[in-house]
Design a protein around this motif. Structure first.
Motif, PDB file in Angstrom:
ATOM      1  N   PHE A   1     -33.825 -14.921 -34.831  1.00  0.00           N
ATOM      2  CA  PHE A   1     -32.162 -15.675 -34.546  1.00  0.00           C
ATOM      3  C   PHE A   1     -31.150 -14.450 -35.446  1.00  0.00           C
ATOM      4  O   PHE A   1     -31.751 -13.918 -36.058  1.00  0.00           O
ATOM      5  N   ARG A   2     -30.377 -14.543 -34.441  1.00  0.00           N
ATOM      6  CA  ARG A   2     -28.805 -13.613 -35.211  1.00  0.00           C
ATOM      7  C   ARG A   2     -27.977 -14.010 -34.841  1.00  0.00           C
ATOM      8  O   ARG A   2     -27.486 -14.517 -34.104  1.00  0.00           O
ATOM      9  N   ARG A   3     -27.514 -14.052 -36.922  1.00  0.00           N
ATOM     10  CA  ARG A   3     -25.597 -14.835 -36.541  1.00  0.00           C
ATOM     11  C   ARG A   3     -24.501 -13.183 -36.252  1.00  0.00           C
ATOM     12  O   ARG A   3     -25.026 -12.435 -36.426  1.00  0.00           O
ATOM     13  N   PRO A   4     -23.252 -14.260 -35.599  1.00  0.00           N
ATOM     14  CA  PRO A   4     -22.573 -13.145 -35.543  1.00  0.00           C
ATOM     15  C   PRO A   4     -21.902 -12.748 -37.037  1.00  0.00           C
ATOM     16  O   PRO A   4     -22.044 -13.208 -37.939  1.00  0.00           O
ATOM     17  N   ASP A   5     -21.895 -11.414 -36.214  1.00  0.00           N
ATOM     18  CA  ASP A   5     -20.950 -11.026 -38.092  1.00  0.00           C
ATOM     19  C   ASP A   5     -19.556 -11.320 -37.539  1.00  0.00           C
ATOM     20  O   ASP A   5     -18.332 -11.621 -37.091  1.00  0.00           O
ATOM     21  N   VAL A   6     -19.133 -10.527 -39.291  1.00  0.00           N
ATOM     22  CA  VAL A   6     -17.393 -11.449 -39.757  1.00  0.00           C
ATOM     23  C   VAL A   6     -17.177 -10.499 -40.447  1.00  0.00           C
ATOM     24  O   VAL A   6     -17.741  -9.657 -40.763  1.00  0.00           O
ATOM     25  N   SER A   7     -15.980 -10.325 -40.438  1.00  0.00           N
ATOM     26  CA  SER A   7     -14.894  -9.780 -41.171  1.00  0.00           C
ATOM     27  C   SER A   7     -14.234 -10.488 -41.866  1.00  0.00           C
ATOM     28  O   SER A   7     -13.682 -11.072 -41.404  1.00  0.00           O
ATOM     29  N   ILE A   8     -13.904 -10.283 -43.377  1.00  0.00           N
ATOM     30  CA  ILE A   8     -12.664 -10.429 -43.916  1.00  0.00           C
ATOM     31  C   ILE A   8     -11.404  -9.253 -44.678  1.00  0.00           C
ATOM     32  O   ILE A   8     -11.567  -8.502 -44.890  1.00  0.00           O
ATOM     33  N   GLN A   9     -10.156  -9.625 -44.184  1.00  0.00           N
ATOM     34  CA  GLN A   9      -8.592  -9.060 -44.604  1.00  0.00           C
ATOM     35  C   GLN A   9      -8.238 -10.363 -45.150  1.00  0.00           C
ATOM     36  O   GLN A   9      -7.551 -11.092 -44.645  1.00  0.00           O
ATOM     37  N   GLY A  10      -8.658 -10.613 -46.913  1.00  0.00           N
ATOM     38  CA  GLY A  10      -7.452 -10.908 -47.364  1.00  0.00           C
ATOM     39  C   GLY A  10      -7.682 -12.880 -47.503  1.00  0.00           C
ATOM     40  O   GLY A  10      -8.580 -12.805 -47.088  1.00  0.00           O
ATOM     41  N   ASP A  11      -7.215 -13.517 -46.566  1.00  0.00           N
ATOM     42  CA  ASP A  11      -8.034 -14.729 -46.820  1.00  0.00           C
ATOM     43  C   ASP A  11      -8.140 -15.276 -45.175  1.00  0.00           C
ATOM     44  O   ASP A  11      -8.493 -16.500 -45.253  1.00  0.00           O
ATOM     45  N   GLU A  12      -7.970 -14.250 -44.778  1.00  0.00           N
ATOM     46  CA  GLU A  12      -7.978 -14.484 -42.768  1.00  0.00           C
ATOM     47  C   GLU A  12      -9.801 -14.247 -42.976  1.00  0.00           C
ATOM     48  O   GLU A  12      -9.887 -12.862 -42.931  1.00  0.00           O
ATOM     49  N   VAL A  13     -10.502 -14.944 -41.864  1.00  0.00           N
ATOM     50  CA  VAL A  13     -11.747 -14.251 -41.831  1.00  0.00           C
ATOM     51  C   VAL A  13     -12.288 -14.112 -39.939  1.00  0.00           C
ATOM     52  O   VAL A  13     -11.635 -15.617 -39.064  1.00  0.00           O
ATOM     53  N   THR A  14     -12.795 -13.202 -39.923  1.00  0.00           N
ATOM     54  CA  THR A  14     -13.064 -12.925 -38.379  1.00  0.00           C
ATOM     55  C   THR A  14     -13.761 -12.319 -37.157  1.00  0.00           C
ATOM     56  O   THR A  14     -15.154 -12.150 -38.335  1.00  0.00           O
ATOM     57  N   MET A  15     -14.632 -14.060 -36.853  1.00  0.00           N
ATOM     58  CA  MET A  15     -15.889 -13.583 -36.404  1.00  0.00           C
ATOM     59  C   MET A  15     -16.211 -12.787 -34.732  1.00  0.00           C
ATOM     60  O   MET A  15     -15.101 -13.228 -34.213  1.00  0.00           O
ATOM     61  N   TYR A  16     -16.900 -11.910 -35.070  1.00  0.00           N
ATOM     62  CA  TYR A  16     -16.600 -10.877 -33.799  1.00  0.00           C
ATOM     63  C   TYR A  16     -18.192 -11.593 -32.805  1.00  0.00           C
ATOM     64  O   TYR A  16     -19.364 -12.404 -33.306  1.00  0.00           O
ATOM     65  N   SER A  17     -17.985 -11.368 -31.450  1.00  0.00           N
ATOM     66  CA  SER A  17     -18.687 -11.798 -30.169  1.00  0.00           C
ATOM     67  C   SER A  17     -20.221 -10.841 -29.907  1.00  0.00           C
ATOM     68  O   SER A  17     -19.588  -9.999 -30.878  1.00  0.00           O
ATOM     69  N   PRO A  18     -20.917 -11.480 -29.596  1.00  0.00           N
ATOM     70  CA  PRO A  18     -22.407 -10.353 -29.424  1.00  0.00           C
ATOM     71  C   PRO A  18     -21.332  -9.132 -28.441  1.00  0.00           C
ATOM     72  O   PRO A  18     -22.044  -8.098 -29.105  1.00  0.00           O
ATOM     73  N   GLU A  19     -20.671  -8.386 -27.618  1.00  0.00           N
ATOM     74  CA  GLU A  19     -19.798  -8.248 -27.005  1.00  0.00           C
ATOM     75  C   GLU A  19     -19.184  -6.934 -28.225  1.00  0.00           C
ATOM     76  O   GLU A  19     -19.310  -5.941 -26.996  1.00  0.00           O
ATOM     77  N   GLU A  20     -18.611  -7.395 -28.915  1.00  0.00           N
ATOM     78  CA  GLU A  20     -18.256  -6.582 -30.175  1.00  0.00           C
ATOM     79  C   GLU A  20     -18.097  -5.808 -30.872  1.00  0.00           C
ATOM     80  O   GLU A  20     -18.721  -5.114 -31.239  1.00  0.00           O
ATOM     81  N   ARG A  21     -20.003  -6.796 -31.482  1.00  0.00           N
ATOM     82  CA  ARG A  21     -20.173  -6.478 -32.546  1.00  0.00           C
ATOM     83  C   ARG A  21     -21.567  -7.261 -32.261  1.00  0.00           C
ATOM     84  O   ARG A  21     -22.060  -7.532 -31.543  1.00  0.00           O
ATOM     85  N   ASP A  22     -22.700  -6.460 -32.973  1.00  0.00           N
ATOM     86  CA  ASP A  22     -24.200  -6.584 -32.630  1.00  0.00           C
ATOM     87  C   ASP A  22     -24.583  -7.593 -33.653  1.00  0.00           C
ATOM     88  O   ASP A  22     -24.001  -7.535 -34.858  1.00  0.00           O
ATOM     89  N   PRO A  23     -24.686  -8.441 -32.996  1.00  0.00           N
ATOM     90  CA  PRO A  23     -25.112 -10.112 -34.181  1.00  0.00           C
ATOM     91  C   PRO A  23     -26.729  -9.455 -35.275  1.00  0.00           C
ATOM     92  O   PRO A  23     -27.151  -8.375 -34.875  1.00  0.00           O
ATOM     93  N   ILE A  24     -25.869 -10.346 -36.762  1.00  0.00           N
ATOM     94  CA  ILE A  24     -26.981  -9.656 -37.334  1.00  0.00           C
ATOM     95  C   ILE A  24     -28.241 -10.630 -37.852  1.00  0.00           C
ATOM     96  O   ILE A  24     -28.204 -11.900 -37.949  1.00  0.00           O
ATOM     97  N   PRO A  25     -28.959 -10.137 -38.287  1.00  0.00           N
ATOM     98  CA  PRO A  25     -30.773 -10.447 -38.926  1.00  0.00           C
ATOM     99  C   PRO A  25     -30.733 -11.393 -39.324  1.00  0.00           C
ATOM    100  O   PRO A  25     -29.961 -11.237 -40.161  1.00  0.00           O
ATOM    101  N   LEU A  26     -31.378 -12.649 -39.769  1.00  0.00           N
ATOM    102  CA  LEU A  26     -31.377 -13.415 -41.000  1.00  0.00           C
ATOM    103  C   LEU A  26     -32.195 -12.499 -42.389  1.00  0.00           C
ATOM    104  O   LEU A  26     -33.067 -12.205 -42.156  1.00  0.00           O
ATOM    105  N   SER A  27     -31.603 -12.679 -43.182  1.00  0.00           N
ATOM    106  CA  SER A  27     -32.475 -11.705 -44.420  1.00  0.00           C
ATOM    107  C   SER A  27     -34.277 -12.976 -45.090  1.00  0.00           C
ATOM    108  O   SER A  27     -33.143 -14.418 -45.516  1.00  0.00           O
ATOM    109  N   ILE A  28     -35.470 -12.456 -44.126  1.00  0.00           N
ATOM    110  CA  ILE A  28     -36.034 -12.990 -44.642  1.00  0.00           C
ATOM    111  C   ILE A  28     -36.932 -12.541 -45.657  1.00  0.00           C
ATOM    112  O   ILE A  28     -37.854 -11.916 -45.058  1.00  0.00           O
ATOM    113  N   TYR A  29     -37.770 -13.247 -46.720  1.00  0.00           N
ATOM    114  CA  TYR A  29     -38.230 -12.798 -47.682  1.00  0.00           C
ATOM    115  C   TYR A  29     -40.354 -12.928 -47.131  1.00  0.00           C
ATOM    116  O   TYR A  29     -40.644 -11.665 -47.274  1.00  0.00           O
TER     117      TYR A  29
END
Length: 394
Positions: free
Chosen positions: A160-188
């Motif tokens: 699985f890959r989750r979407p990438d997000v960015s935080i600017q103040g109180d606003e959370v922006t979620m990016y689509s796979p076309e805008e930014r590469d999705p991020i895999p989960l951290s599995i031990y």
């Protein structure tokens, strides 16, 4: 629909085969069934085939508010669907005892073992965290659902890959796979469940029981372990008493099986990653031709037809000339004839000819008698009735 019970003959046959260290599918005592791991077109979709048992796992995510007790950790949720398509004994829309048991075992195996870094799923402390949902659908039931479900769940989480997000103040922006590469989960680590079935009050032991073997077993032991030989969870059901030596023996067998399954999962993930990086079709799209609905059509093939007439003439010249006359039937024994091949049927021809000759002789004799009587001046009148002939004298 209630489960159809096994007959006494089937039960005795299975137990007798287990006593002789034989199994219905030809496996040895500690052998797993053939395992196949495939992925869907989207990230987080995994199919696991364990023999005839087939399981699909789908991972999804969304931003939610965290729990008050753990404001800095994400949420991991499991849901198992027992579809009537997998077995007629499963009822839709109703949570059975088996589904509750599988849910709890998966939570102990994956969530309580801390195999996923839940703190990395935090976006804004106390406000926004990722909720990872794992939906497991049973497509076909042929025994050992727990092992197949755990393998499908951990493989889907690694894929699985989750979407990438960015935080600017109180606003959370979620990016689509076309805008930014999705991020895999951290599995031990990858905890995998291995099931052991006990028969005759713990006298006999089998690994990866099928559906018929589960019906006659006395108890079940499920051990969740990773490749580092760390036991993540252990659960015994069936009400049998196991000795310490039996549990230790099962743990050693589980460590070997977990290492093999972990290597298989890693190879499947690497192959899928290579295929996606090369731009090849993945998952279900890999088995379907591009821009085609059915597989009955075939691509056209170019054929050279310039020398067809010359080849046909050569074939005709080299071929043997068929015989002009048809051989007569051979009758080695009286009453035996030849049928077919365009020949006339000769069965019973002699008898028919004899009958025809006798009829002709009788007709000729009757005609001669009538002529003699007419010459003598007697008039003979013949009627068509079955009565005697009437003779009129002139």
């Amino acid at each position: 629909m209630k489960e159809t019970p096994l007959s006494n003959c089937e039960r005795e046959f299975l137990l007798k085969a287990i006593e002789e260290k034989k199994r219905l599918d030809g496996r040895q005592t500690y052998d797993y069934r053939r395992m196949k791991i495939t992925f869907g077109s989207d990230y987080g979709c995994c199919f696991v085939d364990l023999g005839k048992t087939k399981v699909m796992a789908q991972v999804s995510c969304e931003l939610v508010a965290p729990k008050e007790s753990r404001p800095n950790e994400g949420i991991l949720f499991f849901n198992i669907e027992l579809s009537p398509m997998a077995s007629p004994t499963f009822e839709p829309g109703r949570q059975s005892e088996l589904s509750v048991k599988l849910n709890r075992q998966l939570e102990r195996c994956l969530r309580n073992s801390k195999c996923i870094d839940t703190e990395s799923l935090c976006v804004v402390s106390g406000e926004k965290v990722w909720q990872i949902r794992v939906d497991i659908h049973l497509l076909n039931h042929d025994g050992n659902l727990m092992d197949a479900s755990s393998i499908a769940a951990i493989t889907a989480l690694c894929h699985f890959r989750r979407p990438d997000v960015s935080i600017q103040g109180d606003e959370v922006t979620m990016y689509s796979p076309e805008e930014r590469d999705p991020i895999p989960l951290s599995i031990y680590h990858m905890p995998i469940s291995v099931s052991f079935a006990f028969f005759q009050q713990g006298t006999f032991l089998l690994v990866d029981p099928c559906e018929q073997e589960e019906r006659v077993m006395d108890g079940l032991l499920m051990i969740a372990m990773n490749k580092h030989r760390e036991i993540c969870s252990i659960q015994s059901s069936g009400g049998i008493m196991l000795l310490k030596e039996q549990v230790m023996r099962c743990s050693k067998i589980a460590s070997v099986k977990v290492s093999e399954i972990t290597e298989l999962i890693s190879k499947a993930l690497d192959n899928d990653k290579t295929a996606r990086k090369a731009g090849r079709r993945c998952g279900f799209a890999e088995s379907m031709p591009q821009e085609r609905i059915t597989a009955l059509k075939k691509d056209g093939m170019s054929m050279e037809t310039s020398d067809v007439s010359d080849r046909a003439d050569d074939i005709i010249q080299k071929s043997e000339v068929p015989p002009q006359s048809v051989p007569s039937p051979v009758v080695p024994v009286p009453g035996v004839g030849q049928v077919g091949q365009g020949l006339q049927n000769s069965w019973g021809l002699e008898e028919e000819e004899e009958d025809d000759e006798e009829k002709e002789e009788n007709e000729n004799s009757d005609v001669m008698k009538m002529e003699e009587e007419s010459r003598g001046g007697d008039v003979v009148e013949i009627s068509d009735s079955e009565e005697d002939e009437v003779v009129v004298l002139q």
